[in-house]
Design an enzyme around this catalytic site. Structure first.
Site, PDB file in Angstrom:
ATOM      1  N   VAL A   1     -13.042  47.759 -27.503  1.00 29.45           N
ATOM      2  CA  VAL A   1     -13.318  46.523 -26.758  1.00 29.45           C
ATOM      3  C   VAL A   1     -14.685  45.954 -27.138  1.00 29.45           C
ATOM      4  O   VAL A   1     -14.828  44.751 -27.396  1.00 29.45           O
ATOM      5  CB  VAL A   1     -13.215  46.768 -25.234  1.00 29.45           C
TER       6      VAL A   1
ATOM      7  N   LYS B   1     -13.204  50.575 -15.172  1.00 28.46           N
ATOM      8  CA  LYS B   1     -12.423  50.746 -13.926  1.00 28.46           C
ATOM      9  C   LYS B   1     -12.742  52.046 -13.213  1.00 28.46           C
ATOM     10  O   LYS B   1     -12.748  52.114 -11.988  1.00 28.46           O
ATOM     11  CB  LYS B   1     -10.919  50.645 -14.214  1.00 28.46           C
TER      12      LYS B   1
ATOM     13  N   VAL C   1      -9.264  45.471 -15.008  1.00 30.34           N
ATOM     14  CA  VAL C   1      -7.878  45.627 -14.536  1.00 30.34           C
ATOM     15  C   VAL C   1      -6.938  44.779 -15.389  1.00 30.34           C
ATOM     16  O   VAL C   1      -7.139  43.571 -15.535  1.00 30.34           O
ATOM     17  CB  VAL C   1      -7.738  45.180 -13.065  1.00 30.34           C
TER      18      VAL C   1
ATOM     19  N   GLU D   1      -6.853  55.789 -23.471  1.00 32.10           N
ATOM     20  CA  GLU D   1      -8.239  56.156 -23.173  1.00 32.10           C
ATOM     21  C   GLU D   1      -8.657  57.304 -24.094  1.00 32.10           C
ATOM     22  O   GLU D   1      -7.806  57.992 -24.665  1.00 32.10           O
ATOM     23  CB  GLU D   1      -8.347  56.640 -21.716  1.00 32.10           C
TER      24      GLU D   1
ATOM     25  N   ASP E   1      -5.666  56.299 -14.598  1.00 33.46           N
ATOM     26  CA  ASP E   1      -6.142  54.977 -15.025  1.00 33.46           C
ATOM     27  C   ASP E   1      -5.486  53.889 -14.164  1.00 33.46           C
ATOM     28  O   ASP E   1      -6.146  52.959 -13.698  1.00 33.46           O
ATOM     29  CB  ASP E   1      -5.802  54.792 -16.517  1.00 33.46           C
TER      30      ASP E   1
ATOM     31  N   LYS F   1      -7.331  51.221 -11.368  1.00 32.57           N
ATOM     32  CA  LYS F   1      -7.100  49.769 -11.372  1.00 32.57           C
ATOM     33  C   LYS F   1      -6.491  49.327 -10.049  1.00 32.57           C
ATOM     34  O   LYS F   1      -6.845  48.279  -9.499  1.00 32.57           O
ATOM     35  CB  LYS F   1      -6.189  49.394 -12.539  1.00 32.57           C
TER      36      LYS F   1
ATOM     37  N   GLY G   1      -5.963  46.859 -25.562  1.00 30.78           N
ATOM     38  CA  GLY G   1      -6.191  46.347 -26.917  1.00 30.78           C
ATOM     39  C   GLY G   1      -7.465  45.524 -26.951  1.00 30.78           C
ATOM     40  O   GLY G   1      -7.855  44.915 -25.955  1.00 30.78           O
TER      41      GLY G   1
HETATM   42  N1  HSE Z   1      -5.735  52.993 -21.504  1.00 28.92           N
HETATM   43  C1  HSE Z   1      -5.558  51.736 -20.866  1.00 28.92           C
HETATM   44  C2  HSE Z   1      -4.091  51.363 -20.958  1.00 28.92           C
HETATM   45  C3  HSE Z   1      -6.421  50.689 -21.494  1.00 28.92           C
HETATM   46  O1  HSE Z   1      -3.346  52.027 -21.672  1.00 28.92           O
HETATM   47  O2  HSE Z   1      -3.677  50.429 -20.300  1.00 28.92           O
HETATM   48  C4  HSE Z   1      -6.684  49.524 -20.631  1.00 28.92           C
HETATM   49  O3  HSE Z   1      -7.339  49.870 -19.457  1.00 28.92           O
END
Ligand code: HSE
Length: 439
Positions: free
Chosen positions: A15, A107, A134, A192, A203, A207, A303
């Protein structure tokens, strides 16, 4: 000439690299949108940039994220390192503590320390923006924080992890193993650093906790999220779901109930043909039920380019002096969260059992369910599981039995299945997937 917004960027992974590239590529257009240029002037990164073609010659390299956060030559600190602890936490605190705005995609940090950071931001009159935290590129934070300010939201739910959705989609479509699909998601930069966060549902939980806070005005309460991942989902479940008219998705759901806010993350059966069921691959979806409308946003949830778009949108807001409290209301105005117990969750269930092959087993299972007032919508018994070339009519393996219940409670299902196990009626622990009512 209006002074530029000087950006200090910590983290040059997928990112971070994409943000740096976007600021350079769209420099002139962003200046027009924001009313002044947005320039990357300094960065901190322990590794070389993920994108090796990045030209960072015009930016200074800071010794570490904290000195970058305190650097007098920057106007905003962008934290894209990730992780709930240091250096992300201490550097964000350092920037906010001196009244410097922060943009983050973190997050985990917000789920754990969101309220404390919002208070710190407020005390020092600094902005704390996190659109990218998010659902990657979907502008759901702004939608909840600002766009839906006049609506009362009853439920927010969706597909919030691209990696899990990618794995579930690919397994079914390509008949690939879980492990192969995960490897591909990692190669493509969706997962991640520690993929357990993705596949274990954490994850999504981070979020969801942020979304729940934005939607219901309550303090972020990540501890209250009931979390189950997709590790136990097999191709047999995906096939059975398909046959019964469902798809399996990892959903995060937060809803108001009579007893408080219910927050849960788990594999979920959604009706084939519905909007959510059609969201495939790395794509995310967030659906909202409000008193004024129902709304679904669908888009890339992971992405570099898509997530960077959200980071840059926050930078435009800062450059243009558009200020909002972090969670859309004063930190002191956020209510204390009232948790609803998962045992009281109500809904339908898919249950897959490996029934021991002897007369009366299925009847005994049905009796245990009836004892808990659980009514069955359908029941499917498959052929015996055989090994190698055994004759299925004579070999005694467990018999897969799939049940779909009408709406019941989590407590009733758990009690019934405990009795079924105690009876010795099943050869393996039951598989249980909740069915979500949805559009
Ligand atoms: N690892 C996360 C996903 C990346 O696969 O959505 C975005 O937060």
């Amino acid at each position: 000439m209006v002074a530029p917004l000087r950006v200090g960027l910590a983290g040059l992974g997928t990112v971070g690299s994409a943000v740096a590239a976007q600021l350079a590529r769209a420099h002139d257009e962003l200046a027009v949108r924001a009313g002044r240029p947005i320039e990357l002037v300094a960065y901190a990164s322990k590794d070389p940039p993920r994108d090796s073609s990045l030209d960072l010659s015009k930016a200074r390299k800071a010794a570490d994220p904290i000195s970058l956060a305190r650097d007098p030559g920057i106007d905003v600190f962008v934290e894209l390192m990730g992780g709930e602890g240091d250096p992300a936490k201490s550097s964000v605190e350092a920037a906010l503590g001196m009244g410097r705005p922060v943009v983050t995609a973190n997050k985990a940090l917000l789920a754990k320390h969101g309220v404390a950071l919002a208070r710190l931001a407020e005390k020092n009159n600094a902005a704390l923006y996190f659109e990218a935290a998010v659902a990657g590129g979907i502008p759901i934070v702004k939608t909840l924080r600002e766009g839906l300010g006049g609506s009362r939201i009853g439920r927010v739910y969706g597909i919030l992890n691209g990696t899990c959705n990618y794995i579930l989609t690919r397994m079914l479509e390509e008949r690939l193993s879980f492990a192969d699909c995960l490897k591909e998601a990692q190669r493509l930069g969706y997962a991640e650093a520690n993929p357990t966060f993705d596949i274990g549902g954490f994850d999504t939980a981070h979020k969801l906790a942020i979304l729940a806070s934005l939607a219901f005005g309550s303090e972020v309460d990540a501890e209250a999220v009931h979390v189950e991942g997709i590790e136990s989902i097999s191709l047999a479940d995906l096939d059975a779901a398909d046959e019964l008219g469902y798809r399996v998705k990892l959903l995060g759901v937060a809803q108001r109930t009579d007893t408080g806010i219910e927050q849960r993350v788990h594999p979920t059966m959604v009706r084939k043909g519905s909007v959510i069921a059609g969201v495939n691959g790395v794509t995310n979806a967030v659906a909202l039920d409000a008193d004024t409308m129902e709304l679904t946003l669908i888009g890339p949830g992971a992405g570099g380019a898509a997530t960077a778009s959200s980071v840059v949108a926050d930078l435009i807001d800062l450059a243009a002096e558009r200020r909002m409290p972090a969670f859309g209301r004063a930190a002191s105005g956020m209510s204390k969260p009232q948790r609803a117990a998962m045992q009281r969750h109500e809904g339908g269930y898919y249950i897959r059992l490996s029934a021991v092959d002897r007369p009366g087993t299925v009847a005994a299972i049905a009796t245990r369910l009836a004892e808990q007032n659980i009514s069955l919508e359908s029941i499917v018994q498959r052929h015996r599981v055989t090994h190698g070339g055994e004759d299925p009519s004579t070999s005694a393996g467990p018999v897969p039995v799939i049940l779909i219940t009408y709406a019941t409670t989590e407590a009733a299902v758990r009690k019934a299945l405990a009795s079924v196990e105690a009876d010795g009626a099943i050869a393996e622990p039951p598989q249980l997937i909740r069915i979500e009512k949805h559009r």
